[in-house]
Scaffold this active site. Structure first.
Site, PDB file in Angstrom:
ATOM      1  N   THR A 184       0.857  -1.188   0.000  1.00  0.00           N
ATOM      2  CA  THR A 184       0.000   0.000   0.000  1.00  0.00           C
ATOM      3  C   THR A 184       0.890   1.234   0.000  1.00  0.00           C
ATOM      4  O   THR A 184       1.772   1.372   0.853  1.00  0.00           O
ATOM      5  CB  THR A 184      -0.908   0.011   1.233  1.00  0.00           C
ATOM      6  OG1 THR A 184      -1.699  -1.179   1.239  1.00  0.00           O
ATOM      7  CG2 THR A 184      -1.822   1.222   1.223  1.00  0.00           C
ATOM      8  N   LYS A 189      -6.746   1.128  -3.611  1.00  0.00           N
ATOM      9  CA  LYS A 189      -6.413   0.502  -2.332  1.00  0.00           C
ATOM     10  C   LYS A 189      -6.509   1.507  -1.189  1.00  0.00           C
ATOM     11  O   LYS A 189      -6.949   1.163  -0.080  1.00  0.00           O
ATOM     12  CB  LYS A 189      -5.004  -0.100  -2.385  1.00  0.00           C
ATOM     13  CG  LYS A 189      -4.541  -0.738  -1.078  1.00  0.00           C
ATOM     14  CD  LYS A 189      -5.381  -1.946  -0.665  1.00  0.00           C
ATOM     15  CE  LYS A 189      -4.959  -2.534   0.680  1.00  0.00           C
ATOM     16  NZ  LYS A 189      -3.619  -3.102   0.685  1.00  0.00           N
ATOM     17  N   LYS A 221       0.150   3.965   9.219  1.00  0.00           N
ATOM     18  CA  LYS A 221       0.743   4.246   7.909  1.00  0.00           C
ATOM     19  C   LYS A 221      -0.336   4.555   6.868  1.00  0.00           C
ATOM     20  O   LYS A 221      -0.290   5.588   6.192  1.00  0.00           O
ATOM     21  CB  LYS A 221       1.586   3.063   7.442  1.00  0.00           C
ATOM     22  CG  LYS A 221       2.053   3.137   5.988  1.00  0.00           C
ATOM     23  CD  LYS A 221       2.804   1.905   5.561  1.00  0.00           C
ATOM     24  CE  LYS A 221       1.957   0.664   5.431  1.00  0.00           C
ATOM     25  NZ  LYS A 221       1.127   0.659   4.190  1.00  0.00           N
TER      26      LYS A 221
END
Length: 304
Positions: free
Chosen positions: A101, A177, A245
């Site tokens: 990602t 995503k 994150k």
């Protein structure tokens, strides 16, 4: 037409997702070499009959397809383009499946660098978790040159039950995503808040789980994560730090676009608070423990 019998594959990153992917490919008859910084992960893969190498470049030497399943863009850059990186070692015309990602901009940059080396780059983030990785039932959000997707098609079909082809522009898969991760992070935070709220009202939280999963308030994340809380089991299937994150990427993109993301930003702070409390490497359902600690509650596994 490529087939599994003539494609050599390397899997860089043998964590919970990467190990499942590598094991699935091996089980399906592919020639697979794995690399990870963890000697234990490498030993586990060797025990299955897989080949291992001592660097990303050694794993990728003359491979046709490199699957990069590391944590983030920084790790992707290191294993692809750093010293002993995989990109320079791949067979001519090889294909990189980049699954971490990351921001769309990072994916576009990696694609440009791959193309300069004569390689195909497929922006291919994955969803489904360790269980679906191990069973070959991931969802892949792929974007990139059709030639790269076609070259890697046997690999994609082995490891995924759904492969969405989202256009030729690298970065599109990454953007899809990030939308998924916005929702996933918010849903985990909401599930943790809801089950802890139920505990504060002195409800039987196992019964709450039973009722909510049969009601309109249910979500995939509530159904999947609350059992970890009920069991007091915070071994990391997906760690808190993953969402500090990923929701951080959401916040960065929103700020750059001047697009408000207030709900995602609140969820991000809940994950940051949980990490600050020392649970960053624990299962992301630990957000419930953080809330319980603030409220003076005891969830399963928190008893003195």
């Amino acid at each position: 037409m490529n087939s599994k019998s003539d494609l050599r594959v390397c899997v860089i990153g043998l964590g919970s997702m990467g190990f499942g992917v590598a094991a699935t490919l091996l089980r399906d008859g592919f020639d697979v070499t794995g690399f990870d910084v963890s000697a234990d992960a490498m030993a586990r893969f060797s025990a299955l009959g897989g080949k291992t190498a001592d660097s990303p470049g050694a794993a990728a030497k003359d491979a046709d397809v490199a699957i990069c399943l590391v944590v983030n863009a920084a790790q992707t850059e290191t294993v692809l383009y750093g010293a002993e990186g995989a990109a320079a070692a791949l067979a001519s015309g090889g294909t990189i499946l980049s699954c971490a990602t990351m921001s769309p901009g990072a994916a576009r940059d990696f694609a440009i660098r791959a193309e300069a080396l004569g390689l195909n780059y497929v922006d291919a983030p994955v969803s489904g978790g360790a269980t679906r990785a191990a069973s070959g039932e991931l969802t892949i959000m792929a974007s990139g040159a059709p030639a790269g997707i076609a070259h890697a098609r046997p690999v994609l079909d082995c490891i995924a039950s759904k492969v969405y082809e989202l256009g030729e522009k690298p970065g599109t898969g990454a953007a899809f995503k990030i939308v998924n991760q916005l929702l996933a992070g918010v849903h985990i935070a909401a599930a943790c808040e809801a089950i802890t709220f139920a505990k504060a009202m002195d409800l039987d939280i196992a019964r709450v789980y039973e009722v909510i999963t049969a009601s309109a308030g249910n979500s995939w994340m509530f159904e999947n994560r609350v059992p970890h809380i009920l069991d007091g089991d915070y071994a990391p299937r997906s760690a808190v730090d993953i969402f500090t994150k990923d929701l951080g990427i959401v916040a960065d993109i929103g700020r750059e676009m001047k697009f408000p993301t207030p709900i995602a930003s609140m969820a991000l702070q809940m994950f940051v608070m949980t990490a600050a409390a020392g649970m960053g490497r624990d299962d992301d359902a630990s957000v419930a423990r953080m809330i319980a600690g603030i409220a003076g509650l005891q969830l399963p596994g928190m008893e003195d």
